[in-house]
Structures are given as C-alpha cells and as structure tokens.
Design an enzyme around this catalytic site. Structure first.
Site, PDB file in Angstrom:
ATOM      1  N   PRO A 259       0.737  -1.269  -0.074  1.00 39.96           N
ATOM      2  CA  PRO A 259      -0.111  -0.119   0.087  1.00 39.96           C
ATOM      3  C   PRO A 259       0.860   1.240  -0.072  1.00 39.96           C
ATOM      4  O   PRO A 259       1.830   1.469   0.493  1.00 39.96           O
ATOM      5  CB  PRO A 259      -0.892   0.062   1.334  1.00 39.96           C
TER       6      PRO A 259
ATOM      7  N   GLY B  91       2.314   4.819   0.653  1.00 37.18           N
ATOM      8  CA  GLY B  91       2.507   6.025   1.771  1.00 37.18           C
ATOM      9  C   GLY B  91       1.830   5.261   3.266  1.00 37.18           C
ATOM     10  O   GLY B  91       1.262   6.095   4.091  1.00 37.18           O
ATOM     11  N   ALA B  92       1.851   3.964   3.563  1.00 45.61           N
ATOM     12  CA  ALA B  92       1.101   3.639   4.933  1.00 45.61           C
ATOM     13  C   ALA B  92       2.132   3.027   5.655  1.00 45.61           C
ATOM     14  O   ALA B  92       1.765   2.297   6.586  1.00 45.61           O
ATOM     15  CB  ALA B  92       0.260   2.330   4.106  1.00 45.61           C
TER      16      ALA B  92
ATOM     17  N   ASP C 100      14.601   2.765   5.348  1.00 47.26           N
ATOM     18  CA  ASP C 100      13.813   2.164   4.294  1.00 47.26           C
ATOM     19  C   ASP C 100      14.395   1.490   3.258  1.00 47.26           C
ATOM     20  O   ASP C 100      14.331   0.341   2.679  1.00 47.26           O
ATOM     21  CB  ASP C 100      12.770   3.087   3.524  1.00 47.26           C
TER      22      ASP C 100
HETATM   23  O1  PMV Z   1       6.034   6.136   6.760  1.00 45.03           O
HETATM   24  P1  PMV Z   1       7.567   5.656   6.132  1.00 45.03           P
HETATM   25  O2  PMV Z   1       7.492   4.136   5.897  1.00 45.03           O
HETATM   26  O3  PMV Z   1       7.901   6.875   5.167  1.00 45.03           O
HETATM   27  O4  PMV Z   1       8.600   5.762   7.329  1.00 45.03           O
HETATM   28  C1  PMV Z   1       8.910   6.961   7.950  1.00 45.03           C
HETATM   29  C2  PMV Z   1       9.885   6.739   8.981  1.00 45.03           C
HETATM   30  C3  PMV Z   1      10.495   7.924   9.630  1.00 45.03           C
HETATM   31  O5  PMV Z   1      11.377   7.524  10.646  1.00 45.03           O
HETATM   32  C4  PMV Z   1       9.340   8.907  10.305  1.00 45.03           C
HETATM   33  C5  PMV Z   1      11.215   9.092   8.864  1.00 45.03           C
HETATM   34  C6  PMV Z   1      12.497   8.473   8.011  1.00 45.03           C
HETATM   35  O6  PMV Z   1      12.882   8.816   6.921  1.00 45.03           O
HETATM   36  O7  PMV Z   1      13.003   7.737   8.923  1.00 45.03           O
END
Ligand code: PMV
Length: 327
Positions: free
Chosen positions: A110, A112-113, A162
């Site tokens: 999904p 942006g989730a 990520d």
């Molecule tokens: O929601 P996602 O999968 O984009 O994760 C963001 C994670 C954060 O720690 C809030 C930001 C980051 O880039 O690490």
C-alpha cells in the site's frame, strides 16, 4: 527488458527517533514492488503504474513534451518523482545520460502507509534499469542511490532505513550512516491497514517542533533509542515475548510524540486483546499500518473485525532483498 523486485518493510522499532541519530530496526516483509524496464532510443520515459493499490495511470514524458496524463497532478508528481529519481541514478551509474525507458510498476505494498512502497520502487527501479544497461550494482550501492532518490523527493527528511532494508532484505539496523544486516529469527508479522496514509513530512516536522519545545519529547526520542538497543538483544536471543513487550512500549512512546491516530490505536488494542505478543504503528504514523507479532491466526481475525481496519494480512520476514525476476 529487465525485471527486478524489492520488498516493503515494517519498523520493528525506532521510526522517528532514527531521524535524530538513534538506531532503528526495520524488517523486510514478503510484499514486493516489481519494476520492469526496457530502453527506448527516443530519450522519453513512459511509466505504467497499473497496480499501485491506487487507481492505475499511465504517463509519458521526457524529451520536449509536457507530461500527458489524466489523473490528479499530485499523484503523478509523487509517483513520478521516485521513478524519475531512479532513472536518473541508473543513467548516471551506467554513464548513459540520454537513454529513454519504458517502465512498468506493479506493487503489492500500500502507498504511503508506512510499509516502504516508495523505497521498494526506487531500489527495484534502479536495479532493473542498470541491468538493462548492462551494469550490475551491489545491493549496498543500490541502497545508497535509492536513498539519494528519497532524500531528493522528500526534501532531505529521509533516513537510510527504508532503502537499506529494501535493498538488503531481512532485519537491518540503521544508525545515521551506519547500516548493517542483523541475524533475526523468522518473525510472525501481522499487519493491519486502515486504508489511509500519513503525511510523512508533516509528521516528522511535528516531532521536530515538539522536541524543540519540550524536554519530555527530547527524552522520549532518546528513550526510543534505549528501547531499540534492548530490542536488538531480544532479537539476538530470539525472545519473541520481550520483542512484543518492547513493541507495545514503542507504540506508547510514539503516541506521546503525537504520531498515532484513532484507527492505529484501535488496531493496536485489537491486536493486543487478541493475544498478540505486541503491536505498534509502523512508519511515520498518522494513519496507515500497524504491525503485531502473532504466530496464530487470532490477531488477523480480530483485526479483520476491527472497525477502521480495511485489510489485515500476514507478512513473514523476507530474507531476500532486491532480486532479479524472470529469466
Ligand atoms: O512511513 P515511512 O515508511 O515513510 O517511514 C517514515 C519513517 C520516519 O522515521 C518517520 C522517517 C524516516 O525517513 O526515517
């Protein structure tokens, strides 16, 4: 033609705090984005995103013409930003600045989730495009190049978590620029999805403001760092009960930082009451997904009946990172 896939991820621990140099442990999950790439000689780029768990669209651009599309511009900008970035990285790595591509994306993650869909698309896209140009990059370099893409698209508000996780697979540990793989047992993840998405940039900015204004918020960020270090020991000892307890605490600390949501809290409590070992939101928060640990079917069933939960599914830890698909 070259085809690559890369996994999405959940945060076992440490989102948000990782932005301030604390460690985080994301884990790749068996849900993938697949990117198919073929070169074209006219220098143009055609992107076909038929299945992004959003309405599909096709867009053709590059060369002289403006993008030719019939869907909202913000959606096109978000999706094409990552694909553009991936293509740019591939052209640079293969020293082929003028080459055009047909790109087709399919994703079971999904958008942006909190499951790392954009990182998976960037990693798989760079891998497929460079291989199509006869260049094979090691996963560490794919991770670094995909990080540059995210960093550019997200105005510098991205950690390496990520992209490194998606490129390498398995459980990883990210602390600033120090990224490494961890030995991890097979983890019985159950994911609940509220059908929505959080605005990562706004949520990260909210935590930053809170941290500047209140000492408690700065202390909460370092408490998450301590918790992650304990979590690494629990992972090492294969102690699922302790991992679950720490996930529960991590969710509480994230709530204190203001990044949970009613739907996420409802799913977390449903998972706990169903007997999961622990549950927390994953990713930026504000909406999207929670992750629980449960080797039985009880949590998935409970989430299925929780108001506000649109989809509940199992997703085992995926030890494979980016990989070549097809022949
Ligand atoms: O929601 P996602 O999968 O984009 O994760 C963001 C994670 C954060 O720690 C809030 C930001 C980051 O880039 O690490």
């Amino acid at each position: 033609m070259a085809v690559s896939s890369a996994p999405g991820k959940v945060y076992l621990f440490g989102e948000h705090a990782v932005v301030y140099g604390e460690p985080a442990v994301p884990c790749a999950i068996e849900r993938r984005a697949t990117v198919e790439v073929a070169t074209r000689s006219d220098g143009r780029l055609r992107v076909d995103a038929g299945d992004l768990t959003l309405d599909g669209f096709t867009v053709e651009y590059g060369g002289d013409g403006a993008p030719d599309v019939d869907v909202p511009e913000s959606l096109v900008e978000a999706a094409t930003g990552y694909v553009d970035g991936a293509v740019e990285q591939a052209r640079e790595a293969a020293d082929a600045p003028e080459i055009g591509f047909d790109v087709a994306i399919e994703s079971a993650i999904p958008l942006g989730a909190g499951l790392g869909s954009s990182a998976a698309v960037a990693v798989a896209g760079i891998d497929a495009a460079t291989r199509e140009l006869g260049v094979e990059l090691p996963p560490e370099e794919l991770a670094e190049r995909a990080y540059r893409v995210e960093h550019g698209v997200q105005d510098g508000e991205a950690s390496r978590a990520d992209t490194f996780c998606s490129a390498m697979g398995g459980a990883v540990r990210v602390e600033g620029e120090d990224c490494r793989r961890l030995d991890a047992p097979s983890l019985p993840f159950v994911i609940g999805y509220d059908g929505g998405a959080g605005d990562t940039g706004a949520l990260v900015a909210g935590v930053r403001e809170l941290r500047e204004e209140y000492d408690f918020a700065a202390d909460t960020v370092s408490a998450i760092g301590d918790l992650v270090r304990q979590g690494e020991r629990a992972l090492d000892e294969n102690d699922l009960d302790e991992l679950g307890r720490l996930m529960d605490m991590n969710h509480g600390l994230l709530s204190a930082l203001g990044v949970s949501a009613r739907s996420l809290d409802a799913m977390v409590w449903a998972a706990r009451e169903a007997g999961s070992r622990g549950a927390k939101l994953t990713g930026a928060g504000g909406g999207g997904c929670v992750v629980a640990l449960d080797e039985t079917e009880a949590t998935r069933t409970a989430l299925h009946y929780t108001p506000g939960c649109e989809e509940a599914f199992r997703a085992e830890l995926d030890t494979d990172g980016v990989r070549q698909e097809g022949g």
